[in-house]
Design a protein around this motif. Structure first.
Motif, PDB file in Angstrom:
ATOM      1  N   CYS A 189      17.454  13.758 -48.486  1.00  0.00           N
ATOM      2  CA  CYS A 189      16.306  12.850 -48.363  1.00  0.00           C
ATOM      3  C   CYS A 189      16.795  11.408 -48.310  1.00  0.00           C
ATOM      4  CB  CYS A 189      15.382  13.048 -49.562  1.00  0.00           C
ATOM      5  SG  CYS A 189      14.120  11.774 -49.769  1.00  0.00           S
ATOM      6  N   ASP A 190      16.209  10.615 -47.450  1.00  0.00           N
ATOM      7  CA  ASP A 190      16.492   9.185 -47.397  1.00  0.00           C
ATOM      8  C   ASP A 190      15.696   8.513 -48.515  1.00  0.00           C
ATOM      9  OD1 ASP A 190      16.881   6.526 -46.900  1.00  0.00           O
ATOM     10  OD2 ASP A 190      16.212   6.579 -44.808  1.00  0.00           O
ATOM     11  N   VAL A 191      16.361   8.284 -49.660  1.00  0.00           N
ATOM     12  CA  VAL A 191      15.651   7.773 -50.835  1.00  0.00           C
ATOM     13  C   VAL A 191      15.075   6.377 -50.622  1.00  0.00           C
ATOM     14  CG1 VAL A 191      16.834   9.192 -52.547  1.00  0.00           C
ATOM     15  CG2 VAL A 191      17.863   7.022 -51.826  1.00  0.00           C
ATOM     16  N   SER A 192      15.626   5.627 -49.696  1.00  0.00           N
ATOM     17  CA  SER A 192      15.086   4.285 -49.444  1.00  0.00           C
ATOM     18  C   SER A 192      13.640   4.358 -48.944  1.00  0.00           C
ATOM     19  CB  SER A 192      15.960   3.540 -48.429  1.00  0.00           C
ATOM     20  OG  SER A 192      15.915   4.158 -47.152  1.00  0.00           O
ATOM     21  N   ARG A 193      13.291   5.464 -48.316  1.00  0.00           N
ATOM     22  CA  ARG A 193      11.934   5.643 -47.787  1.00  0.00           C
ATOM     23  C   ARG A 193      10.923   5.983 -48.880  1.00  0.00           C
ATOM     24  NH1 ARG A 193      11.733  10.116 -44.914  1.00  0.00           N
ATOM     25  NH2 ARG A 193       9.739   9.564 -44.000  1.00  0.00           N
ATOM     26  N   LEU A 194      11.413   6.308 -50.068  1.00  0.00           N
ATOM     27  CA  LEU A 194      10.527   6.662 -51.175  1.00  0.00           C
ATOM     28  C   LEU A 194      10.008   5.437 -51.919  1.00  0.00           C
ATOM     29  CD1 LEU A 194      12.558   9.609 -52.782  1.00  0.00           C
ATOM     30  CD2 LEU A 194      10.810   9.739 -50.989  1.00  0.00           C
ATOM     31  N   HIS A 195      10.655   4.301 -51.716  1.00  0.00           N
ATOM     32  CA  HIS A 195      10.392   3.137 -52.564  1.00  0.00           C
ATOM     33  C   HIS A 195       8.941   2.688 -52.551  1.00  0.00           C
ATOM     34  CE1 HIS A 195      10.118  -1.207 -53.481  1.00  0.00           C
ATOM     35  NE2 HIS A 195      10.913  -0.876 -54.471  1.00  0.00           N
ATOM     36  N   ASP A 196       8.357   2.528 -51.380  1.00  0.00           N
ATOM     37  CA  ASP A 196       7.005   1.966 -51.305  1.00  0.00           C
ATOM     38  C   ASP A 196       5.982   2.867 -51.994  1.00  0.00           C
ATOM     39  OD1 ASP A 196       8.069  -0.151 -49.952  1.00  0.00           O
ATOM     40  OD2 ASP A 196       7.279   0.417 -47.982  1.00  0.00           O
ATOM     41  N   THR A 197       6.095   4.170 -51.786  1.00  0.00           N
ATOM     42  CA  THR A 197       5.165   5.102 -52.431  1.00  0.00           C
ATOM     43  C   THR A 197       5.391   5.118 -53.933  1.00  0.00           C
ATOM     44  OG1 THR A 197       5.117   6.482 -50.450  1.00  0.00           O
ATOM     45  CG2 THR A 197       4.348   7.490 -52.490  1.00  0.00           C
ATOM     46  N   TRP A 198       6.665   5.133 -54.339  1.00  0.00           N
ATOM     47  CA  TRP A 198       6.993   5.108 -55.769  1.00  0.00           C
ATOM     48  C   TRP A 198       6.404   3.860 -56.422  1.00  0.00           C
ATOM     49  CZ3 TRP A 198       9.719   1.612 -58.775  1.00  0.00           C
ATOM     50  CH2 TRP A 198      10.150   2.046 -60.028  1.00  0.00           C
ATOM     51  N   LEU A 199       6.604   2.707 -55.805  1.00  0.00           N
ATOM     52  CA  LEU A 199       6.118   1.451 -56.368  1.00  0.00           C
ATOM     53  C   LEU A 199       4.595   1.435 -56.444  1.00  0.00           C
ATOM     54  CD1 LEU A 199       6.825  -1.352 -57.435  1.00  0.00           C
ATOM     55  CD2 LEU A 199       6.757  -2.193 -55.079  1.00  0.00           C
ATOM     56  N   LYS A 200       3.949   1.955 -55.425  1.00  0.00           N
ATOM     57  CA  LYS A 200       2.486   2.019 -55.419  1.00  0.00           C
ATOM     58  C   LYS A 200       1.983   2.872 -56.584  1.00  0.00           C
ATOM     59  CE  LYS A 200      -1.412   3.670 -52.625  1.00  0.00           C
ATOM     60  NZ  LYS A 200      -1.797   4.332 -51.344  1.00  0.00           N
ATOM     61  N   ASN A 201       2.603   4.024 -56.792  1.00  0.00           N
ATOM     62  CA  ASN A 201       2.175   4.928 -57.863  1.00  0.00           C
ATOM     63  C   ASN A 201       2.462   4.347 -59.239  1.00  0.00           C
ATOM     64  OD1 ASN A 201       1.416   6.705 -55.849  1.00  0.00           O
ATOM     65  ND2 ASN A 201       3.250   7.972 -56.016  1.00  0.00           N
ATOM     66  N   VAL A 202       3.630   3.748 -59.390  1.00  0.00           N
ATOM     67  CA  VAL A 202       3.991   3.125 -60.667  1.00  0.00           C
ATOM     68  C   VAL A 202       3.042   1.972 -60.980  1.00  0.00           C
ATOM     69  CG1 VAL A 202       5.741   1.689 -61.806  1.00  0.00           C
ATOM     70  CG2 VAL A 202       6.408   3.823 -60.667  1.00  0.00           C
ATOM     71  N   THR A 203       2.777   1.136 -59.984  1.00  0.00           N
ATOM     72  CA  THR A 203       1.890  -0.014 -60.169  1.00  0.00           C
ATOM     73  C   THR A 203       0.495   0.421 -60.584  1.00  0.00           C
ATOM     74  OG1 THR A 203       3.115  -1.289 -58.511  1.00  0.00           O
ATOM     75  CG2 THR A 203       0.888  -2.032 -59.034  1.00  0.00           C
ATOM     76  N   ALA A 204      -0.016   1.480 -59.969  1.00  0.00           N
ATOM     77  CA  ALA A 204      -1.360   1.966 -60.291  1.00  0.00           C
ATOM     78  C   ALA A 204      -1.443   2.452 -61.736  1.00  0.00           C
ATOM     79  CB  ALA A 204      -1.752   3.079 -59.325  1.00  0.00           C
ATOM     80  N   THR A 205      -0.430   3.171 -62.179  1.00  0.00           N
ATOM     81  CA  THR A 205      -0.433   3.680 -63.555  1.00  0.00           C
ATOM     82  C   THR A 205      -0.302   2.544 -64.558  1.00  0.00           C
ATOM     83  OG1 THR A 205       0.535   5.789 -62.848  1.00  0.00           O
ATOM     84  CG2 THR A 205       0.719   5.235 -65.169  1.00  0.00           C
ATOM     85  N   LEU A 206       0.577   1.602 -64.275  1.00  0.00           N
ATOM     86  CA  LEU A 206       0.738   0.466 -65.191  1.00  0.00           C
ATOM     87  C   LEU A 206      -0.542  -0.363 -65.279  1.00  0.00           C
ATOM     88  CD1 LEU A 206       4.366  -0.817 -64.413  1.00  0.00           C
ATOM     89  CD2 LEU A 206       3.594   0.725 -66.236  1.00  0.00           C
ATOM     90  N   ALA A 207      -1.223  -0.519 -64.165  1.00  0.00           N
ATOM     91  CA  ALA A 207      -2.485  -1.269 -64.170  1.00  0.00           C
ATOM     92  C   ALA A 207      -3.509  -0.568 -65.042  1.00  0.00           C
ATOM     93  CB  ALA A 207      -3.002  -1.426 -62.747  1.00  0.00           C
ATOM     94  N   GLU A 208      -3.593   0.755 -64.927  1.00  0.00           N
ATOM     95  CA  GLU A 208      -4.539   1.513 -65.752  1.00  0.00           C
ATOM     96  C   GLU A 208      -4.172   1.418 -67.228  1.00  0.00           C
ATOM     97  OE1 GLU A 208      -6.494   6.022 -66.021  1.00  0.00           O
ATOM     98  OE2 GLU A 208      -5.090   5.501 -64.401  1.00  0.00           O
ATOM     99  N   ALA A 209      -2.878   1.271 -67.485  1.00  0.00           N
ATOM    100  CA  ALA A 209      -2.397   1.158 -68.863  1.00  0.00           C
ATOM    101  C   ALA A 209      -2.463  -0.268 -69.391  1.00  0.00           C
ATOM    102  CB  ALA A 209      -0.964   1.671 -68.947  1.00  0.00           C
ATOM    103  N   THR A 210      -2.985  -1.184 -68.597  1.00  0.00           N
ATOM    104  CA  THR A 210      -3.065  -2.628 -68.918  1.00  0.00           C
ATOM    105  C   THR A 210      -1.681  -3.206 -69.178  1.00  0.00           C
ATOM    106  OG1 THR A 210      -3.417  -2.384 -71.327  1.00  0.00           O
ATOM    107  CG2 THR A 210      -5.383  -2.334 -69.895  1.00  0.00           C
ATOM    108  N   LEU A 211      -0.705  -2.740 -68.415  1.00  0.00           N
ATOM    109  CA  LEU A 211       0.674  -3.218 -68.549  1.00  0.00           C
ATOM    110  C   LEU A 211       1.064  -4.066 -67.352  1.00  0.00           C
ATOM    111  CD1 LEU A 211       2.281   0.112 -69.809  1.00  0.00           C
ATOM    112  CD2 LEU A 211       1.900  -1.949 -71.175  1.00  0.00           C
TER     113      LEU A 211
END
Length: 249
Positions: A189-211
């Motif tokens: 797998c080209d891991v560089s292609r995972l970054h944007d989706t990973w960041l989107k998912n991480v950002t959404a969870t942190l926002a819900e956690a008020t972090l």
């Protein structure tokens, strides 16, 4: 370039799970509550099972007679290819869950992609592992939210953990010549292609956690670089087979 890129790639996959399993297993008997003690041990077992499959396949790819046990217990620190993130100290419970959260978000995406690998054996391991990691990612995300949106103390500790471990996430998306060779063959797998989706998912969870989402990110070399505590981790993990190399059960 490494003369056996498939062996190197499979080592990376196996070592990530092996080392994280070793870290998590240290919580056994020390969890904050009994349920978490059992849950962390079960996740460690899941990861250990995945490590066994990857390292068994790595041994076959190497073709030198080394099985999963030889690769796990009879290599020195500079021969391990795991991400720096997974070898970081457990710290407190928030540190452990932040580490797990970052890794789960990445591992989930990685295994989803590897199910399409042109190597049927890699695809099969990824498919089996994906089912387990689907639970891991749900659980670690829920803990991030509970800690972030909990008490003032839990919010502070999980934010500190998120910030402290953030620099290690850059390495998740670093591809090198080993990766590129296998990507071109539709094996890896080209891991560089995972970054944007990973960041989107991480950002959404942190926002819900008020972090707050950290902003600093640092990449690190995949080969040969380890944390100061890594030697101690290996010493604990390898002491029995190193002391009694020919022991049988």
């Amino acid at each position: 370039m490494n003369p056996n890129p498939l062996f190197e790639y499979l080592l990376r996959l196996g070592d990530n799970n092996l080392i994280l399993a070793q870290r998590l297993s240290s919580w056994c008997g020390h969890g904050p509550v009994l349920e978490e003690d059992i849950a962390l041990a079960n996740i460690a077992l899941d990861l250990l099972g995945q490590a066994r499959m990857w390292l068994t396949l790595a041994g076959e790819a190497e073709g030198k007679g080394r099985d999963e046990d030889k690769l796990a217990y009879h290599r020195n620190a500079n021969e391990f290819r795991n991400l720096l993130l997974v070898e970081q100290d457990n710290g407190n419970f928030a540190d452990t869950m932040a580490r797990q959260f970052y890794y789960d978000q990445w591992n989930y995406l990685l295994l989803g992609e590897l199910q399409q690998s042109s190597d049927a054996r890699i695809a099969a391991i990824a498919e089996k592992s994906f089912k387990e990691v689907s639970y891991h990612i749900r659980r670690s995300s829920e803990w991030i939210i509970m800690l972030g949106d909990g008490t003032a103390e839990s919010h502070t500790k999980i934010q500190q953990a998120i910030d402290r471990l953030w620099p290690y996430t850059g390495q998740l998306f670093d591809a090198d010549v080993i990766d590129e060779d296998l990507i071109n063959k539709h094996i890896a797998c080209d891991v560089s292609r995972l970054h944007d989706t990973w960041l989107k998912n991480v950002t959404a969870t942190l926002a819900e956690a008020t972090l707050r989402l950290p902003t600093t990110q640092v990449s690190a070399e995949k080969q040969g670089a380890h944390s100061e505590s890594f030697e101690a981790l290996l010493a604990e993990m390898q002491i029995l087979p190193r002391t009694y190399p020919n022991a049988t059960w």
